[in-house]
Structures are given as C-alpha cells and as structure tokens.
Design an enzyme around this catalytic site. Structure first.
Site, short mmCIF file in Angstrom:
data_model
loop_
_atom_site.label_atom_id
_atom_site.label_comp_id
_atom_site.label_asym_id
_atom_site.label_seq_id
_atom_site.Cartn_x
_atom_site.Cartn_y
_atom_site.Cartn_z
N SER A 92 0.83 -1.20 0.00
CA SER A 92 0.00 0.00 0.00
C SER A 92 0.87 1.26 0.00
O SER A 92 1.65 1.47 -0.92
CB SER A 92 -0.95 -0.07 1.21
OG SER A 92 -1.95 0.89 1.14
N HIS A 115 -3.18 -1.34 -4.16
CA HIS A 115 -4.63 -1.52 -4.07
C HIS A 115 -5.32 -0.19 -3.90
O HIS A 115 -4.69 0.83 -3.65
CB HIS A 115 -4.99 -2.46 -2.92
CG HIS A 115 -4.71 -1.88 -1.56
ND1 HIS A 115 -5.49 -2.14 -0.48
CD2 HIS A 115 -3.73 -1.07 -1.11
CE1 HIS A 115 -5.02 -1.51 0.58
NE2 HIS A 115 -3.94 -0.85 0.22
#
Length: 186
Positions: A92, A115
C-alpha cells in the site's frame, strides 16, 4: 564484543534509515528527523548515498506523502542521493514511498502490494459524499501519476486502472522490474 556491536550500530545509523513499521504521523516524523540529520552530514556529496530500508504494511496516505515530500526536499536542498530498499514487503503506502528512491532495490523474496485505499469515515452525508469524493479523486490522480513517472512504462490512466481495480495486487520483485517499479533485485 561490546565495542564491535557499538561500532556496527554507529555505522548502520550513519548509512541508512530503517523503516520497519506502519506509516503513521509519528513514524513519518522520526524518519524525517533522521533524514534531515543524514542529509546535512552529506550535503553535496552524492557519492555517499542515504538508504531507506522499507519493510512496511502501509498506513496513512497523508503521512506517506509527507515522507515522500521530505525525501524530495532533502534531495533538492542538500544535493544528496537517497535510495530505497524493500527488505521484505512494502504494501500500500509503503510501495508508494518506495518509489521516491533514486535507485529502488528489492530483495529477491520481497513483495509490493498495490490496491485501492481503504477509508474509515464519519461525519455528515454532505461531507462524506462530496468532500471525501474530491479527496479520493485527488489521491487517485496523484498516485497514478507517481507510478507513471517513476515506471516510465505506462500512462497514468493505465496505472489508475491497474491499481484501482478493486483487488489487491501482490507483485514479486521480478514483476516490479518488468513494470518499472524497481530498478534492481539484490
């Protein structure tokens, strides 16, 4: 043995910053303080790179962007080389901070994960549906452009579709090289 360990610790502290945690405001502040100190010591000496070692599950978008801003600012102000190394995983926001390095290295067992961000919101309907939608679009555009510029492989539009596909994308070191998200595997 004690003297050896003290000398080893001193060398490690002067050659790199170990970022082995979630990205929070506090951890971003600690990293920034260390980076300023190391940058001042190396001012104008690009042959003595600063290495930021990353092993992070991600965290706060705002704190991660502050870390990136500090890396860019120190590079510009003090004319230093700042490399990033993933020593296990950078998920992330950790994967985004990794992109700030002059040279981006990954271990052969390392993984990046990209993501769509997760949001935990409270407030009035007006705030959530309008203000946060605007902020989400801003971050989506910013992140897509970071990956486009650093990879040199795809457009921001391509990265937006790739990252914001609705699923987590786990990428091995070899895949990161192919996508232009890493420069070397160590």
């Amino acid at each position: 043995l004690v003297r050896y360990n003290m000398e080893r610790e001193r060398k490690l502290e002067t050659s790199g910053i170990y970022f082995l945690r979630d990205i929070t405001d506090d951890s971003a502040e600690l990293m920034s303080q260390a980076l300023v100190s190391m940058s001042v010591d190396r001012q104008g000496d690009a042959d003595k790179p600063i290495t930021i070692y990353i092993n992070s599950g991600g965290g706060s978008v705002g704190a991660g962007l502050a870390m990136m801003e500090m890396i860019y600012r120190m590079r510009t102000m003090y004319k230093v080389t700042i490399n990033t190394v993933v020593t296990g995983y950078a998920y992330s926001m950790g994967a985004i901070v990794f992109q700030a390095g002059d040279t981006r290295q990954m271990g052969s067992f390392s993984t990046l994960m990209l993501h769509s961000p997760q949001w935990f919101l409270s407030g009035s309907d007006q705030t959530i549906f309008n203000d946060y939608a605007t902020l989400a679009r801003h971050y989506k555009n910013l992140v897509s452009n970071i990956f486009s510029q650093r990879s040199g492989k795809h457009t921001a539009e391509w990265w937006e579709k790739f990252i914001y596909s609705g699923r987590d994308r786990f990428l091995a070191a070899e895949e990161c090289i192919e996508l232009g998200l890493a420069d070397e595997i160590y």
